[in-house]
Motif scaffolding. Structure first.
Motif, PDB file in Angstrom:
ATOM      1  N   GLY A 241       8.609   2.070 -38.954  1.00 16.17           N
ATOM      2  CA  GLY A 241       7.372   2.778 -39.262  1.00 16.17           C
ATOM      3  C   GLY A 241       6.526   2.169 -40.356  1.00 16.17           C
ATOM      4  O   GLY A 241       5.602   2.810 -40.861  1.00 16.17           O
ATOM      5  N   SER A 242       6.812   0.921 -40.736  1.00 14.84           N
ATOM      6  CA  SER A 242       6.007   0.243 -41.752  1.00 14.84           C
ATOM      7  C   SER A 242       6.291  -1.245 -41.669  1.00 14.84           C
ATOM      8  O   SER A 242       7.206  -1.686 -40.962  1.00 14.84           O
ATOM      9  CB  SER A 242       6.341   0.765 -43.158  1.00 14.84           C
ATOM     10  N   GLY A 243       5.471  -2.024 -42.394  1.00 17.29           N
ATOM     11  CA  GLY A 243       5.745  -3.447 -42.511  1.00 17.29           C
ATOM     12  C   GLY A 243       4.877  -4.314 -41.629  1.00 17.29           C
ATOM     13  O   GLY A 243       3.731  -3.983 -41.318  1.00 17.29           O
ATOM     14  N   GLY A 244       5.452  -5.441 -41.227  1.00 15.66           N
ATOM     15  CA  GLY A 244       4.692  -6.406 -40.436  1.00 15.66           C
ATOM     16  C   GLY A 244       5.416  -6.877 -39.206  1.00 15.66           C
ATOM     17  O   GLY A 244       5.063  -7.923 -38.637  1.00 15.66           O
ATOM     18  N   SER A 245       6.424  -6.139 -38.764  1.00 15.37           N
ATOM     19  CA  SER A 245       7.169  -6.552 -37.583  1.00 15.37           C
ATOM     20  C   SER A 245       6.324  -6.406 -36.325  1.00 15.37           C
ATOM     21  O   SER A 245       5.394  -5.596 -36.263  1.00 15.37           O
ATOM     22  CB  SER A 245       8.450  -5.723 -37.432  1.00 15.37           C
ATOM     23  N   ARG A 246       6.645  -7.169 -35.308  1.00 13.57           N
ATOM     24  CA  ARG A 246       5.961  -7.039 -34.025  1.00 13.57           C
ATOM     25  C   ARG A 246       6.133  -5.620 -33.482  1.00 13.57           C
ATOM     26  O   ARG A 246       5.193  -5.030 -32.952  1.00 13.57           O
ATOM     27  CB  ARG A 246       6.521  -8.056 -33.031  1.00 13.57           C
ATOM     28  N   LYS A 247       7.327  -5.059 -33.647  1.00 15.83           N
ATOM     29  CA  LYS A 247       7.607  -3.705 -33.169  1.00 15.83           C
ATOM     30  C   LYS A 247       6.629  -2.702 -33.778  1.00 15.83           C
ATOM     31  O   LYS A 247       6.027  -1.889 -33.074  1.00 15.83           O
ATOM     32  CB  LYS A 247       9.045  -3.330 -33.526  1.00 15.83           C
ATOM     33  N   TYR A 248       6.453  -2.757 -35.096  1.00 22.39           N
ATOM     34  CA  TYR A 248       5.588  -1.792 -35.775  1.00 22.39           C
ATOM     35  C   TYR A 248       4.121  -1.996 -35.425  1.00 22.39           C
ATOM     36  O   TYR A 248       3.396  -1.039 -35.137  1.00 22.39           O
ATOM     37  CB  TYR A 248       5.794  -1.897 -37.289  1.00 22.39           C
ATOM     38  N   LEU A 249       3.663  -3.235 -35.450  1.00 19.04           N
ATOM     39  CA  LEU A 249       2.237  -3.481 -35.240  1.00 19.04           C
ATOM     40  C   LEU A 249       1.801  -3.144 -33.821  1.00 19.04           C
ATOM     41  O   LEU A 249       0.732  -2.551 -33.612  1.00 19.04           O
ATOM     42  CB  LEU A 249       1.901  -4.935 -35.578  1.00 19.04           C
ATOM     43  N   ILE A 250       2.608  -3.495 -32.840  1.00 20.64           N
ATOM     44  CA  ILE A 250       2.237  -3.187 -31.451  1.00 20.64           C
ATOM     45  C   ILE A 250       2.259  -1.684 -31.220  1.00 20.64           C
ATOM     46  O   ILE A 250       1.352  -1.120 -30.583  1.00 20.64           O
ATOM     47  CB  ILE A 250       3.175  -3.905 -30.467  1.00 20.64           C
ATOM     48  N   SER A 251       3.268  -1.011 -31.742  1.00 27.39           N
ATOM     49  CA  SER A 251       3.313   0.453 -31.616  1.00 27.39           C
ATOM     50  C   SER A 251       2.120   1.087 -32.314  1.00 27.39           C
ATOM     51  O   SER A 251       1.506   2.031 -31.801  1.00 27.39           O
ATOM     52  CB  SER A 251       4.616   1.003 -32.219  1.00 27.39           C
ATOM     53  N   SER A 252       1.767   0.561 -33.478  1.00 25.81           N
ATOM     54  CA  SER A 252       0.686   1.142 -34.277  1.00 25.81           C
ATOM     55  C   SER A 252      -0.669   1.011 -33.598  1.00 25.81           C
ATOM     56  O   SER A 252      -1.460   1.957 -33.575  1.00 25.81           O
ATOM     57  CB  SER A 252       0.634   0.487 -35.658  1.00 25.81           C
ATOM     58  N   VAL A 253      -0.960  -0.173 -33.055  1.00 26.52           N
ATOM     59  CA  VAL A 253      -2.272  -0.333 -32.433  1.00 26.52           C
ATOM     60  C   VAL A 253      -2.406   0.571 -31.220  1.00 26.52           C
ATOM     61  O   VAL A 253      -3.469   1.148 -30.968  1.00 26.52           O
ATOM     62  CB  VAL A 253      -2.560  -1.816 -32.081  1.00 26.52           C
ATOM     63  N   ASP A 254      -1.322   0.745 -30.474  1.00 23.35           N
ATOM     64  CA  ASP A 254      -1.363   1.651 -29.317  1.00 23.35           C
ATOM     65  C   ASP A 254      -1.636   3.083 -29.759  1.00 23.35           C
ATOM     66  O   ASP A 254      -2.434   3.805 -29.143  1.00 23.35           O
ATOM     67  CB  ASP A 254      -0.050   1.578 -28.539  1.00 23.35           C
ATOM     68  N   GLN A 255      -0.978   3.510 -30.832  1.00 21.84           N
ATOM     69  CA  GLN A 255      -1.193   4.871 -31.330  1.00 21.84           C
ATOM     70  C   GLN A 255      -2.608   5.043 -31.877  1.00 21.84           C
ATOM     71  O   GLN A 255      -3.244   6.076 -31.664  1.00 21.84           O
ATOM     72  CB  GLN A 255      -0.160   5.190 -32.408  1.00 21.84           C
ATOM     73  N   SER A 256      -3.105   4.027 -32.578  1.00 26.27           N
ATOM     74  CA  SER A 256      -4.461   4.112 -33.132  1.00 26.27           C
ATOM     75  C   SER A 256      -5.496   4.216 -32.015  1.00 26.27           C
ATOM     76  O   SER A 256      -6.450   5.012 -32.104  1.00 26.27           O
ATOM     77  CB  SER A 256      -4.758   2.890 -34.006  1.00 26.27           C
ATOM     78  N   LEU A 257      -5.337   3.434 -30.973  1.00 19.61           N
ATOM     79  CA  LEU A 257      -6.275   3.492 -29.859  1.00 19.61           C
ATOM     80  C   LEU A 257      -6.251   4.868 -29.194  1.00 19.61           C
ATOM     81  O   LEU A 257      -7.303   5.394 -28.792  1.00 19.61           O
ATOM     82  CB  LEU A 257      -5.950   2.404 -28.833  1.00 19.61           C
TER      83      LEU A 257
END
Length: 329
Positions: A104-120
């Motif tokens: 749920g934080s940081g710069g991992s591929r897992k977090y960033l890809i999940s985050s952009v999907d949620q933001s959209l």
């Protein structure tokens, strides 16, 4: 929204974002504080409409903005349904803590890809114009973070990518990595920059200029200190007054001479027919390497007052020198 395009785009100037084709208004509107909190939905709509009427086309968010985290994107997303998407630059970020657990934080591929999907999903958009890695993650190889940003662009979820709060050295390493793999360029860097926080002048700006990257300055008013609010004491209900840590910080500002410098700057601004905040914004924008200054407001009148900074004459070489003397006293 009342203005026509002819009126709207004659009211503010735009700067090209580094070497890219993207142009941004000199002032951009952010949603870090106030507007993304519950109960402020109507004022948020008024501020966005007023900003757009004045030619501010760039609205800046992050996945964790608002209370609870993510609320700012929900609120803005509802408003965007009634605005012309093709005329807007919408940016969001991920990096700070957003949800509990190891992903749920940081710069991992897992977090960033999940985050952009949620933001959209919260924004109700197919893509954002700019997606940033919000803060360096020392536990994740920067190469992994950058490959995640590349994936986000290639999947059509963002048109441009950026970073925020990266040091000059880490930024340069990131740009070179993207070039080596023919990835999307880092179009914009978003650092903290103001009269009271100037580290980027030596550490970052030489690199962004050489690499052709735009710069959007956040906290150009240094979290409200570069306004008239704190000049004559600590106002009840202010951000600093709400905590013991904040009150100690204010006492330190008096002890180290910062408050005295702010009072001198306020007098200097008054001589130019400006507020301290307007002077502070104009000072940040004096440097052509700064593409835009990111402002936060809670009411429309604050937005309009900030915009008046752009109506004043540019700071002369002599005036900039006088400000330097004040800042170094």
């Amino acid at each position: 929204m009342k203005s026509s395009p002819d009126e709207r785009y004659s009211r503010i100037s735009y700067r090209r974002c580094g070497a890219s084709g993207l142009k941004l208004p000199l002032l951009s509107l952010g949603f870090w504080q106030s507007l993304g909190d519950p109960g402020n939905e109507a004022e948020c709509r008024r501020c966005m409409y007023a900003a757009f009427d004045q030619g501010i086309t760039h609205f800046d968010l992050a996945n964790n903005y608002g209370s609870p985290a993510g609320n700012a994107e929900w609120v803005v997303g509802k408003i965007l349904k009634d605005m012309p998407r093709e005329e807007l630059i919408i940016s969001t970020k991920a990096g700070w803590g957003m949800w509990y657990g190891p992903y749920g934080s940081g710069g991992s591929r897992k977090y960033l890809i999940s985050s952009v999907d949620q933001s959209l999903q919260r924004l109700g958009l197919d893509y954002v114009d700019i997606f940033y890695h919000h803060v360096p993650d020392l536990e994740t190889p920067v190469e992994e973070t950058l490959m995640a940003l590349e994936q986000i662009v290639r999947q059509g979820k963002a048109l441009y990518v950026g970073v925020s709060s990266y040091s000059g050295a880490l930024f340069r390493k990131s740009v070179e990595f993207m070039k080596e793999r023919n990835g999307p360029p880092i179009t914009v860097h978003q650092p903290s920059y103001s009269m009271l926080r100037r580290t980027i002048e030596k550490d970052l700006l030489p690199h962004t200029a050489e690499m052709g990257t735009g710069v959007i300055a956040f906290c150009p008013l240094y979290e409200g200190l570069l306004t008239s609010r704190y000049l004559n004491g600590l106002p009840e209900g202010s951000r600093l007054a709400k905590s013991e840590e904040g009150r100690k910080r204010y006492e330190n500002l008096k002890a180290d001479g910062t408050l005295n410098r702010l009072q001198q700057l306020n007098c200097f601004a008054a001589e130019r027919g400006q507020t301290l905040a307007q002077l502070a914004l104009l000072w940040v924008l004096r440097d052509p390497r700064i593409t835009s200054a990111l402002i936060g407001v809670s009411q429309v009148h604050q937005l309009l007052e900030n915009l008046k900074a752009l109506e004043a004459p540019a700071l002369s070489v002599d005036e900039c020198a006088q400000i330097e003397v004040i800042l170094k006293t």
